[in-house]
Motif scaffolding. Structure first.
Motif, mmCIF file in Angstrom:
data_model
loop_
_atom_site.group_PDB
_atom_site.id
_atom_site.type_symbol
_atom_site.label_atom_id
_atom_site.label_comp_id
_atom_site.label_asym_id
_atom_site.label_seq_id
_atom_site.Cartn_x
_atom_site.Cartn_y
_atom_site.Cartn_z
ATOM 1 N N GLN A 48 0.830 -1.198 0.000
ATOM 2 C CA GLN A 48 0.000 0.000 0.000
ATOM 3 C C GLN A 48 0.869 1.254 0.000
ATOM 4 O O GLN A 48 0.648 2.179 -0.787
ATOM 5 N N THR A 49 1.858 1.273 0.877
ATOM 6 C CA THR A 49 2.734 2.440 0.965
ATOM 7 C C THR A 49 3.507 2.657 -0.326
ATOM 8 O O THR A 49 3.568 3.761 -0.864
ATOM 9 N N ARG A 50 4.060 1.576 -0.843
ATOM 10 C CA ARG A 50 4.881 1.698 -2.042
ATOM 11 C C ARG A 50 4.037 2.024 -3.276
ATOM 12 O O ARG A 50 4.488 2.734 -4.183
ATOM 13 N N SER A 51 2.812 1.523 -3.331
ATOM 14 C CA SER A 51 1.941 1.803 -4.483
ATOM 15 C C SER A 51 1.627 3.286 -4.592
ATOM 16 O O SER A 51 1.547 3.838 -5.693
ATOM 17 N N GLU A 52 1.439 3.945 -3.448
ATOM 18 C CA GLU A 52 1.184 5.379 -3.469
ATOM 19 C C GLU A 52 2.390 6.127 -4.044
ATOM 20 O O GLU A 52 2.239 7.094 -4.789
ATOM 21 N N VAL A 53 3.583 5.668 -3.699
ATOM 22 C CA VAL A 53 4.805 6.277 -4.235
ATOM 23 C C VAL A 53 4.919 6.006 -5.733
ATOM 24 O O VAL A 53 5.248 6.898 -6.526
ATOM 25 N N GLU A 54 4.615 4.773 -6.125
ATOM 26 C CA GLU A 54 4.760 4.378 -7.527
ATOM 27 C C GLU A 54 3.805 5.149 -8.434
ATOM 28 O O GLU A 54 4.147 5.496 -9.565
ATOM 29 N N GLU A 55 2.600 5.432 -7.931
ATOM 30 C CA GLU A 55 1.627 6.207 -8.704
ATOM 31 C C GLU A 55 2.196 7.579 -9.044
ATOM 32 O O GLU A 55 1.986 8.098 -10.149
ATOM 33 N N GLN A 56 2.903 8.190 -8.115
ATOM 34 C CA GLN A 56 3.460 9.515 -8.342
ATOM 35 C C GLN A 56 4.728 9.454 -9.195
ATOM 36 O O GLN A 56 4.971 10.350 -10.001
#
Length: 523
Positions: free
Chosen positions: A307-315
């Motif tokens: 979840q944490t990394r997906s938010e970063v990856e989206e950006q």
């Protein structure tokens, strides 16, 4: 109106963009301020260097004019510093927020908002979760139904905290733990995570193979795991992040198969309602082990990191650099909360119907123990018909192709952040070789578990138990991080979110401790 390239509020001072290599860019105070401040929008800042040119009278031999010139430079620099400080509280909106605000159609806007939270929630109902819930229904009937509603606020609060950490810090959990906590905490957490993820991925791959054999009898389950693993690895290495994200969204639809197949079993709705709203607890090792397994597969450690990394990856997908990703607006957090709540609600509704369907179709017909996912699907055939059996099998295959990439991807992200390797599903394989190598190796090791004689069903359930034991220390870390003002700034946890997060941590710890005590005392 401000002209292009002009520094706001500076009169004659302005900026010119020059397409020259960044390493050759001149060093000056204004350039440093521009690069260090994450919220200053400059065209092609990451691709081109910025050179500040001040239009002022040329130097001459008069000392008085020289002093005037130096004061002017000092004044402009001071003004620029004040401008940076004034705007330090401003945040660049996340790409998802910008996209959603520009959409007038409510349905399309919701679809644009849904992303990491929906995918994370759907991947939680992986084959490990599915067969754990099916075993719970077969063994205890409708009694565990209340856990679906009980765990929803716990699960949603923790995943929202993880999403907020990613949005505000612009980093994955591993990077934050590395930067702010002792090395032994970091290495212990990542080691346990990678081990649990590898076992979980192997069990999920085996479940996909078993159900593929049910759909295609000529294809042995041991053989099916080979193309399954190869297809997942090829997708992760060669597909773009945008394609992977879109594919994951569509794979979430496979979970509707469990709602339909459960309705086809014609349950006793009065008994279902009673078990849903009146909790039932047995203080014995068997029941408590199943409760820990349900909690472990519902509030799974790999979901925190993903979840944490997906938010970063989206950006990162939108080209935001490390500094620009830091910080989050109120709308960012609002949309993240909606995304997470929708994903976790969907996940728990599916969990509810799997328990319901297996209680009706399996336990009520004397089927108390499930030896394999294939057996669970076959058991539905004489009770609910071929359609329910096929839907159960198709659901496991669909969710498996969603969950396994999440599992191996989480391990690879964690290892890459641990050692400072280039990483990200938006990176080409030749630019992040070690990241993709770890991902491939994790998938292959997981696949080999299916060739050592372990029962797939037993492996799946015990994987959930391991996750239940691993979750408490990771939850403790997450709560410490989310309240650490060095990481979160003014976006540290609200008291209500704090209460939900600490309650989740306490309950997971209590369940794990109780299981350990009963295991040693033989209760």
């Amino acid at each position: 109106m401000m002209k292009s390239g002009e520094v706001p509020g500076y009169g004659a001072a302005r900026l010119e963009m020059k397409a020259q290599p960044e390493q050759n860019a001149p060093r000056n105070p204004l350039l440093s301020a521009l690069k260090s401040h994450r919220r200053v929008h400059l065209q092609s800042l990451t691709k081109y260097s910025t050179q500040a040119t001040f239009y002022r009278p040329a130097r001459n031999k008069h000392a008085g004019e020289k002093r005037t010139e130096r004061r002017s430079i000092c004044k402009v620099t001071t003004l620029r510093t004040q401008y940076v400080k004034t705007n330090a509280s401003h945040n660049i909106e996340a790409p998802r927020t910008k996209s959603a605000k520009g959409e007038l159609n409510p349905a399309k806007r919701l679809f644009k908002i849904l992303g990491p939270g929906l995918i994370t929630g759907a991947s939680d109902d992986d084959p490990s979760g599915i067969v754990t819930y099916a075993q719970a229904g077969a063994q205890f009937g409708f009694q565990p139904l209340w856990t679906a509603f009980f765990t929803f606020p716990l699960m949603a609060s923790i995943q929202y905290i993880c999403a907020k950490i990613g949005l505000v810090s612009g980093q994955g959990l591993t990077s934050i733990i590395r930067d702010h906590y002792p090395p032994w905490v970091l290495y212990s957490a990542i080691s346990l995570l990678v081990i649990a993820n590898t076992l979980n991925a192997g069990a999920d791959i085996g479940a996909i193979g078993s159900c593929a054999h049910l759909l295609i009898p000529a294809l042995p389950s041991e053989v099916a795991v080979l193309p399954v693993t190869a297809l997942i690895v090829v997708l992760l290495i060669f597909a773009s992040y945008e394609f992977i994200s879109r594919t994951f969204k569509w794979l979430t639809l496979s979970l509707f198969a469990y709602i339909v197949s459960s309705v086809l079993t014609n349950p006793d709705w009065l008994a279902v309602a009673k078990a849903t709203f009146i909790p039932h607890i047995q203080l014995d090792k068997t029941f408590l082990s199943m409760m820990v397994a349900i909690l472990g597969t519902t509030i799974s450690p790999y979901l925190f990191f993903w979840q944490t990394r997906s938010e970063v990856e989206e950006q990162k997908q939108e080209g935001l650099d490390d500094e620009q990703r830091k910080g989050a607006t109120t709308d960012d957090l609002k949309y993240a909360a909606l995304d997470v709540n929708c994903g976790m609600l969907f996940s728990n509704i599916v969990m509810y119907f799997i328990i319901l369907g297996s209680a009706t179709s399996l336990r009520s017909h004397g089927q108390y123990l499930i030896e394999s996912p294939q057996q669970a699907a076959q058991a539905l055939r004489p009770i609910a018909g071929d359609m329910a059996s096929l839907l159960f099998s198709a659901g496991i295959i669909g969710t498996g192709f969603l969950a396994v990439p999440v599992l191996v991807g989480t391990s690879s992200y964690a290892m890459s952040e641990l050692f400072g390797w280039r990483n990200g599903l938006n990176e080409k394989w030749y630019r992040a070789k070690r990241f993709y190598a770890v991902m491939t190796l994790t998938a292959i090791i997981g696949m080999t578990i299916n060739f050592v004689g372990l029962n797939p069903m037993t492996t799946l359930v015990w994987t959930a138990v391991i996750n239940g034991l691993l979750a408490p220390p990771l939850l403790l870390l997450i709560m410490l991080i989310s309240n650490n003002k060095k990481v979160m700034g003014d976006k540290a946890n609200h008291p209500i979110i704090n209460c939900a997060g600490w309650l989740t941590t306490l309950l997971m710890t209590a369940a794990a401790v109780a299981l350990i005590v009963l295991s040693f005392t033989g209760g």
